[in-house]
Scaffold this active site. Structure first.
Site, PDB file in Angstrom:
ATOM      1  N   SER A   1       0.848  -1.196   0.000  1.00 13.02           N
ATOM      2  CA  SER A   1       0.000   0.000   0.000  1.00 13.02           C
ATOM      3  C   SER A   1       0.880   1.242   0.000  1.00 13.02           C
ATOM      4  O   SER A   1       1.656   1.458   0.934  1.00 13.02           O
ATOM      5  CB  SER A   1      -0.895   0.009   1.237  1.00 13.02           C
ATOM      6  OG  SER A   1      -1.450   1.294   1.383  1.00 13.02           O
TER       7      SER A   1
ATOM      8  N   HIS B   1      -1.108  -1.099  -4.210  1.00 10.16           N
ATOM      9  CA  HIS B   1      -2.423  -0.829  -3.619  1.00 10.16           C
ATOM     10  C   HIS B   1      -2.520   0.676  -3.358  1.00 10.16           C
ATOM     11  O   HIS B   1      -1.663   1.255  -2.687  1.00 10.16           O
ATOM     12  CB  HIS B   1      -2.544  -1.628  -2.325  1.00 10.16           C
ATOM     13  CG  HIS B   1      -3.834  -1.499  -1.601  1.00 10.16           C
ATOM     14  ND1 HIS B   1      -4.950  -2.253  -1.912  1.00 10.16           N
ATOM     15  CD2 HIS B   1      -4.195  -0.715  -0.563  1.00 10.16           C
ATOM     16  CE1 HIS B   1      -5.941  -1.945  -1.092  1.00 10.16           C
ATOM     17  NE2 HIS B   1      -5.509  -0.998  -0.258  1.00 10.16           N
TER      18      HIS B   1
ATOM     19  N   MET C   1     -11.655  -6.192   5.423  1.00  6.25           N
ATOM     20  CA  MET C   1     -10.764  -5.262   6.132  1.00  6.25           C
ATOM     21  C   MET C   1     -10.417  -5.847   7.496  1.00  6.25           C
ATOM     22  O   MET C   1     -11.299  -6.272   8.249  1.00  6.25           O
ATOM     23  CB  MET C   1     -11.444  -3.896   6.332  1.00  6.25           C
ATOM     24  CG  MET C   1     -11.607  -3.046   5.090  1.00  6.25           C
ATOM     25  SD  MET C   1     -10.067  -2.622   4.262  1.00  6.25           S
ATOM     26  CE  MET C   1      -9.196  -1.686   5.515  1.00  6.25           C
TER      27      MET C   1
ATOM     28  N   GLY D   1      -8.849   3.834   7.095  1.00  4.51           N
ATOM     29  CA  GLY D   1      -8.543   5.241   7.335  1.00  4.51           C
ATOM     30  C   GLY D   1      -7.059   5.536   7.483  1.00  4.51           C
ATOM     31  O   GLY D   1      -6.585   6.565   7.020  1.00  4.51           O
ATOM     32  N   PHE D   2      -6.342   4.610   8.109  1.00  7.65           N
ATOM     33  CA  PHE D   2      -4.931   4.886   8.389  1.00  7.65           C
ATOM     34  C   PHE D   2      -4.072   3.633   8.249  1.00  7.65           C
ATOM     35  O   PHE D   2      -4.544   2.532   8.523  1.00  7.65           O
ATOM     36  CB  PHE D   2      -4.770   5.454   9.811  1.00  7.65           C
ATOM     37  CG  PHE D   2      -5.539   6.728  10.005  1.00  7.65           C
ATOM     38  CD1 PHE D   2      -4.987   7.954   9.647  1.00  7.65           C
ATOM     39  CD2 PHE D   2      -6.843   6.701  10.496  1.00  7.65           C
ATOM     40  CE1 PHE D   2      -5.716   9.130   9.784  1.00  7.65           C
ATOM     41  CE2 PHE D   2      -7.579   7.874  10.645  1.00  7.65           C
ATOM     42  CZ  PHE D   2      -7.011   9.092  10.286  1.00  7.65           C
ATOM     43  N   GLY D   3      -2.822   3.848   7.851  1.00  2.00           N
ATOM     44  CA  GLY D   3      -1.856   2.752   7.811  1.00  2.00           C
ATOM     45  C   GLY D   3      -1.260   2.555   9.189  1.00  2.00           C
ATOM     46  O   GLY D   3      -1.473   3.367  10.093  1.00  2.00           O
ATOM     47  N   GLY D   4      -0.529   1.461   9.348  1.00  2.00           N
ATOM     48  CA  GLY D   4       0.226   1.237  10.582  1.00  2.00           C
ATOM     49  C   GLY D   4      -0.587   0.834  11.794  1.00  2.00           C
ATOM     50  O   GLY D   4      -0.089   0.897  12.919  1.00  2.00           O
TER      51      GLY D   4
ATOM     52  N   GLY E   1      -4.865  -4.372   6.221  1.00  2.00           N
ATOM     53  CA  GLY E   1      -4.777  -3.701   7.514  1.00  2.00           C
ATOM     54  C   GLY E   1      -4.025  -4.529   8.540  1.00  2.00           C
ATOM     55  O   GLY E   1      -4.483  -5.596   8.937  1.00  2.00           O
ATOM     56  N   GLY E   2      -2.866  -4.056   8.918  1.00  2.00           N
ATOM     57  CA  GLY E   2      -2.091  -4.725   9.961  1.00  2.00           C
ATOM     58  C   GLY E   2      -1.497  -6.055   9.540  1.00  2.00           C
ATOM     59  O   GLY E   2      -1.131  -6.868  10.398  1.00  2.00           O
TER      60      GLY E   2
ATOM     61  N   SER F   1       2.817  -0.614   5.950  1.00  5.48           N
ATOM     62  CA  SER F   1       4.001  -0.417   6.786  1.00  5.48           C
ATOM     63  C   SER F   1       4.916  -1.638   6.779  1.00  5.48           C
ATOM     64  O   SER F   1       6.135  -1.494   6.909  1.00  5.48           O
ATOM     65  CB  SER F   1       3.580  -0.052   8.214  1.00  5.48           C
ATOM     66  OG  SER F   1       2.494  -0.844   8.631  1.00  5.48           O
TER      67      SER F   1
HETATM   68  C1  DX5 Z   1      -6.239   1.450   5.603  1.00  5.74           C
HETATM   69  C2  DX5 Z   1      -5.799   1.145   4.205  1.00  5.74           C
HETATM   70  C3  DX5 Z   1      -4.678   0.189   4.105  1.00  5.74           C
HETATM   71  C4  DX5 Z   1      -3.393   0.642   4.756  1.00  5.74           C
HETATM   72  C5  DX5 Z   1      -2.711  -0.584   5.258  1.00  5.74           C
HETATM   73  O1  DX5 Z   1      -7.438   2.105   5.555  1.00  5.74           O
HETATM   74  O2  DX5 Z   1      -6.869   0.595   3.465  1.00  5.74           O
HETATM   75  O3  DX5 Z   1      -4.437  -0.206   2.756  1.00  5.74           O
HETATM   76  O4  DX5 Z   1      -2.539   1.331   3.910  1.00  5.74           O
HETATM   77  O5  DX5 Z   1      -1.572  -0.218   5.962  1.00  5.74           O
HETATM   78  P1  DX5 Z   1      -0.864  -1.219   6.965  1.00  5.74           P
HETATM   79  O6  DX5 Z   1      -0.459  -2.435   6.160  1.00  5.74           O
HETATM   80  O7  DX5 Z   1       0.293  -0.446   7.475  1.00  5.74           O
HETATM   81  O8  DX5 Z   1      -1.870  -1.590   8.022  1.00  5.74           O
HETATM   82 ZN    ZN Z   2      -6.379  -0.247   1.501  1.00  8.62          ZN
END
Ligand code: DX5
Ligand code: ZN
Length: 220
Positions: free
Chosen positions: A6, A29, A133, A138-141, A172-173, A194
């Site tokens: 991603s 992604h 999901m 919403g957020f990475g990491g 996600g994660g 991440s």
């Molecule tokens: C979250 C995104 C993911 C995100 C995953 O809303 O859809 O694609 O980038 O990041 P990681 O792998 O760090 O959880």
């Molecule tokens: Zn995503």
């Protein structure tokens, strides 16, 4: 076993270089967020259009946007590899999946951690991929939510029962510590932000994730 880094975790100041570092992955992604469907804002159509032009690998577009029924088709018309929309955002998921496919692009439907797998069953005949999901979008990491693991197994069983060739993506994660278990439960398509961009040698990390996923698959 397909790995999709991603680019949400990439350096936004140098996308061209960052994309080159993940050339051994299956696709990039791309998380499109509108600050309405999710509390974060990334990029929209003009940026995705340019990313699609400069990328040597296909793009896997993950739309986390409210107006997906009207804007989703515009992403498909760019000729990307796949477009994923959220079931929670679409008023006409069947029509949207068909519209994406009519552009010659793979259509995928995503569900958030609290959305029931049963709600997508009717759609399975019309999509190429299902995204479960494993964090709140919403957020990475973020850390993978353990309660989503039984949903991965449930989604896999639903796909097998449908008799269709549908890919099961998790997002996600995802890390080298849990990817084997996700593959064992039925996932075959893994988004990792991440866990790829957090490492200096992305190719090595992509290979490590893929090998761990293969191990999980063989233990099914
Ligand atoms: C979250 C995104 C993911 C995100 C995953 O809303 O859809 O694609 O980038 O990041 P990681 O792998 O760090 O959880
Ligand atoms: Zn995503």
């Amino acid at each position: 076993m397909r790995i999709h880094p991603s680019i949400l975790s990439a350096d936004f100041g140098k996308f061209a270089e960052e994309l080159k570092t993940i050339a051994t992955s299956d696709s990039a992604h791309v998380d499109v967020m509108d600050n309405h469907f999710v509390p974060n804002l990334t990029f929209g159509l003009p940026v995705v259009k340019r990313l699609n032009e400069i990328s040597e690998i296909p793009l896997d577009i993950h739309l986390m946007i409210e107006k997906v029924d009207t804007e989703g088709p515009m992403y498909a018309d760019l000729g990307v590899d796949s477009v994923t929309f959220h079931l929670e955002a679409s008023e006409n998921p069947l029509g949207l999946a068909r519209r994406i496919r009519s552009a010659g692009v793979k259509a995928a439907v995503a569900i958030k951690p609290k959305t029931d797998v049963n709600l997508v069953l009717d759609l399975l005949a019309e999509v190429d991929m299902l995204l479960v999901m494993t964090v709140e979008p919403g957020f990475g990491g973020q850390k993978l939510i353990p309660e989503t693991l039984p949903k991965v197994a449930e989604a896999h069983q639903a796909i097998v029962a449908s008799g269709k060739q549908i890919s099961l993506q998790v997002d996600g994660g995802v890390t080298e510590l849990n990817i084997a278990e996700l593959a064992r439960l039925g996932a075959d398509n893994f988004v990792a932000g991440s866990a790829v961009f957090g490492h200096a040698d992305r190719a090595e990390q992509i290979a490590r994730l893929r090998a761990a996923a293969e191990m999980g698959f063989t233990s099914r």
